[in-house]
Design a protein around this motif. Structure first.
Motif, PDB file in Angstrom:
ATOM      1  N   VAL A  22       0.821  -1.210   0.000  1.00  0.00           N
ATOM      2  CA  VAL A  22       0.000   0.000   0.000  1.00  0.00           C
ATOM      3  C   VAL A  22       0.852   1.255   0.000  1.00  0.00           C
ATOM      4  O   VAL A  22       0.352   2.341  -0.283  1.00  0.00           O
ATOM      5  N   GLU A  23       2.131   1.138   0.285  1.00  0.00           N
ATOM      6  CA  GLU A  23       3.016   2.303   0.261  1.00  0.00           C
ATOM      7  C   GLU A  23       3.426   2.676  -1.165  1.00  0.00           C
ATOM      8  O   GLU A  23       3.996   3.744  -1.387  1.00  0.00           O
ATOM      9  N   LYS A  24       3.126   1.797  -2.126  1.00  0.00           N
ATOM     10  CA  LYS A  24       3.477   2.065  -3.518  1.00  0.00           C
ATOM     11  C   LYS A  24       2.297   1.942  -4.471  1.00  0.00           C
ATOM     12  O   LYS A  24       2.306   2.530  -5.544  1.00  0.00           O
ATOM     13  N   ASN A  25       1.301   1.143  -4.100  1.00  0.00           N
ATOM     14  CA  ASN A  25       0.281   0.772  -5.072  1.00  0.00           C
ATOM     15  C   ASN A  25      -0.938   0.194  -4.371  1.00  0.00           C
ATOM     16  O   ASN A  25      -1.014   0.204  -3.151  1.00  0.00           O
ATOM     17  N   ILE A  26      -1.846  -0.344  -5.140  1.00  0.00           N
ATOM     18  CA  ILE A  26      -2.912  -1.173  -4.585  1.00  0.00           C
ATOM     19  C   ILE A  26      -2.272  -2.506  -4.226  1.00  0.00           C
ATOM     20  O   ILE A  26      -1.554  -3.085  -5.046  1.00  0.00           O
ATOM     21  N   GLN A  27      -2.532  -2.988  -3.020  1.00  0.00           N
ATOM     22  CA  GLN A  27      -1.897  -4.222  -2.563  1.00  0.00           C
ATOM     23  C   GLN A  27      -2.851  -5.400  -2.683  1.00  0.00           C
ATOM     24  O   GLN A  27      -3.997  -5.332  -2.244  1.00  0.00           O
ATOM     25  N   VAL A  28      -2.348  -6.490  -3.265  1.00  0.00           N
ATOM     26  CA  VAL A  28      -3.072  -7.756  -3.275  1.00  0.00           C
ATOM     27  C   VAL A  28      -2.743  -8.430  -1.948  1.00  0.00           C
ATOM     28  O   VAL A  28      -1.574  -8.694  -1.653  1.00  0.00           O
ATOM     29  N   ILE A  29      -3.752  -8.690  -1.140  1.00  0.00           N
ATOM     30  CA  ILE A  29      -3.545  -9.313   0.166  1.00  0.00           C
ATOM     31  C   ILE A  29      -3.209 -10.789  -0.043  1.00  0.00           C
ATOM     32  O   ILE A  29      -3.908 -11.504  -0.766  1.00  0.00           O
ATOM     33  N   SER A  30      -2.147 -11.234   0.593  1.00  0.00           N
ATOM     34  CA  SER A  30      -1.612 -12.570   0.325  1.00  0.00           C
ATOM     35  C   SER A  30      -2.564 -13.704   0.684  1.00  0.00           C
ATOM     36  O   SER A  30      -2.447 -14.792   0.141  1.00  0.00           O
ATOM     37  N   GLN A  31      -3.506 -13.481   1.577  1.00  0.00           N
ATOM     38  CA  GLN A  31      -4.448 -14.535   1.945  1.00  0.00           C
ATOM     39  C   GLN A  31      -5.559 -14.714   0.909  1.00  0.00           C
ATOM     40  O   GLN A  31      -6.364 -15.631   1.015  1.00  0.00           O
ATOM     41  N   ASP A  60     -12.270 -15.393  -2.345  1.00  0.00           N
ATOM     42  CA  ASP A  60     -12.160 -13.946  -2.206  1.00  0.00           C
ATOM     43  C   ASP A  60     -10.844 -13.400  -2.746  1.00  0.00           C
ATOM     44  O   ASP A  60      -9.768 -13.895  -2.399  1.00  0.00           O
ATOM     45  N   PHE A  61     -10.949 -12.365  -3.578  1.00  0.00           N
ATOM     46  CA  PHE A  61      -9.783 -11.622  -4.062  1.00  0.00           C
ATOM     47  C   PHE A  61      -9.800 -10.297  -3.311  1.00  0.00           C
ATOM     48  O   PHE A  61     -10.744  -9.513  -3.464  1.00  0.00           O
ATOM     49  N   ILE A  62      -8.781 -10.054  -2.491  1.00  0.00           N
ATOM     50  CA  ILE A  62      -8.801  -8.923  -1.565  1.00  0.00           C
ATOM     51  C   ILE A  62      -7.709  -7.928  -1.930  1.00  0.00           C
ATOM     52  O   ILE A  62      -6.538  -8.289  -2.073  1.00  0.00           O
ATOM     53  N   LEU A  63      -8.116  -6.664  -2.075  1.00  0.00           N
ATOM     54  CA  LEU A  63      -7.197  -5.580  -2.399  1.00  0.00           C
ATOM     55  C   LEU A  63      -7.290  -4.495  -1.325  1.00  0.00           C
ATOM     56  O   LEU A  63      -8.374  -4.215  -0.818  1.00  0.00           O
ATOM     57  N   ALA A  64      -6.155  -3.878  -1.025  1.00  0.00           N
ATOM     58  CA  ALA A  64      -6.114  -2.797  -0.037  1.00  0.00           C
ATOM     59  C   ALA A  64      -5.348  -1.618  -0.612  1.00  0.00           C
ATOM     60  O   ALA A  64      -4.418  -1.790  -1.406  1.00  0.00           O
ATOM     61  N   SER A  65      -5.748  -0.419  -0.203  1.00  0.00           N
ATOM     62  CA  SER A  65      -5.026   0.788  -0.589  1.00  0.00           C
ATOM     63  C   SER A  65      -5.392   1.894   0.387  1.00  0.00           C
ATOM     64  O   SER A  65      -6.362   1.794   1.128  1.00  0.00           O
ATOM     65  N   HIS A  66      -4.588   2.943   0.348  1.00  0.00           N
ATOM     66  CA  HIS A  66      -4.835   4.091   1.217  1.00  0.00           C
ATOM     67  C   HIS A  66      -6.023   4.905   0.712  1.00  0.00           C
ATOM     68  O   HIS A  66      -6.316   4.933  -0.479  1.00  0.00           O
ATOM     69  N   SER A  67      -6.686   5.563   1.650  1.00  0.00           N
ATOM     70  CA  SER A  67      -7.616   6.634   1.320  1.00  0.00           C
ATOM     71  C   SER A  67      -6.962   7.906   1.847  1.00  0.00           C
ATOM     72  O   SER A  67      -5.866   7.853   2.374  1.00  0.00           O
ATOM     73  N   GLY A  68      -7.601   9.018   1.706  1.00  0.00           N
ATOM     74  CA  GLY A  68      -6.999  10.263   2.183  1.00  0.00           C
ATOM     75  C   GLY A  68      -6.584  11.146   1.034  1.00  0.00           C
ATOM     76  O   GLY A  68      -7.157  11.082  -0.053  1.00  0.00           O
ATOM     77  N   THR A  69      -5.556  11.954   1.249  1.00  0.00           N
ATOM     78  CA  THR A  69      -5.186  12.964   0.259  1.00  0.00           C
ATOM     79  C   THR A  69      -3.798  12.790  -0.335  1.00  0.00           C
ATOM     80  O   THR A  69      -3.397  13.575  -1.179  1.00  0.00           O
ATOM     81  N   SER A  70      -3.052  11.775   0.064  1.00  0.00           N
ATOM     82  CA  SER A  70      -1.698  11.629  -0.479  1.00  0.00           C
ATOM     83  C   SER A  70      -1.751  11.115  -1.913  1.00  0.00           C
ATOM     84  O   SER A  70      -2.782  10.647  -2.395  1.00  0.00           O
TER      85      SER A  70
END
Length: 180
Positions: free
Chosen positions: A78-87, A96-106
């Motif tokens: 998540v510090e560089k991109n959308i992250q594919v969660i390893s589980q 389930d295909f799980i993706l994580a990323s930041h919200s906010g203003t950065s």
């Protein structure tokens, strides 16, 4: 005189910092557009120096079209991109295909507009020369503790997660089911 020099210097510094952030954001977006284009055209020669995306997530309602990398990639964070969660499992499986990323203003807040989504909104996932269509069925707000409890349904789902914009103690989890 010293006060006016200080004020001018302060505003110049603020201007430079804002300009740098906008330039960095533009560079990140241009690189993403290039990699997304190469993903869809299978143009491996154009980005021989860059790692290729594993797939692309598109949510038209919020103008999101962003690639993601494989589990093992150094760019899968998540510090560089959308992250594919390893589980999670890959989209063509029945899980389930799980993706994580930041919200906010950065400039790395790729999920900053997820809060605009409503039930029945559509997401597209492009993976392995297939287009998967998903429909948003539920949004949960859960305590942020580094994990999310997900109950498996044996149905192919797309799950997106990000921080809650209003409460630092919560994270939002968006559940999509595969459309027919």
């Amino acid at each position: 005189m010293k006060k006016s020099i200080f004020v001018c210097s302060f505003f110049f510094l603020c201007f430079m910092l804002c300009s740098f952030d906008k330039i960095e954001t533009k560079i990140i977006e241009q690189e993403n557009q290039e990699l997304v284009q190469n993903y869809f055209t299978n143009d491996l020669s154009a980005t021989i120096q860059k790692e290729q995306y594993l797939g692309v997530l598109e949510i038209p309602k919020i103008s999101l079209k962003r690639g993601f990398y494989s589990y093992s990639s150094d760019n899968n964070t998540v510090e560089k991109n959308i992250q594919v969660i390893s589980q999670s499992c890959l989209p063509n499986d029945t899980c389930d295909f799980i993706l994580a990323s930041h919200s906010g203003t950065s400039n790395i807040s790729f999920f900053k507009h997820l809060h605009q989504l409503e039930e029945n909104d559509t997401a597209f996932l492009y993976y392995n020369n297939q287009k998967y269509v998903y429909r948003l069925i539920d949004i949960k707000h859960v305590m942020k503790n580094g994990t999310i409890q997900i109950i498996s349904t044996n149905e192919p789902r797309l799950i997106l997660t990000t921080c809650n914009l209003d409460d630092d103690n919560l994270q939002d989890v968006y559940y999509f089911e595969r459309a027919s």
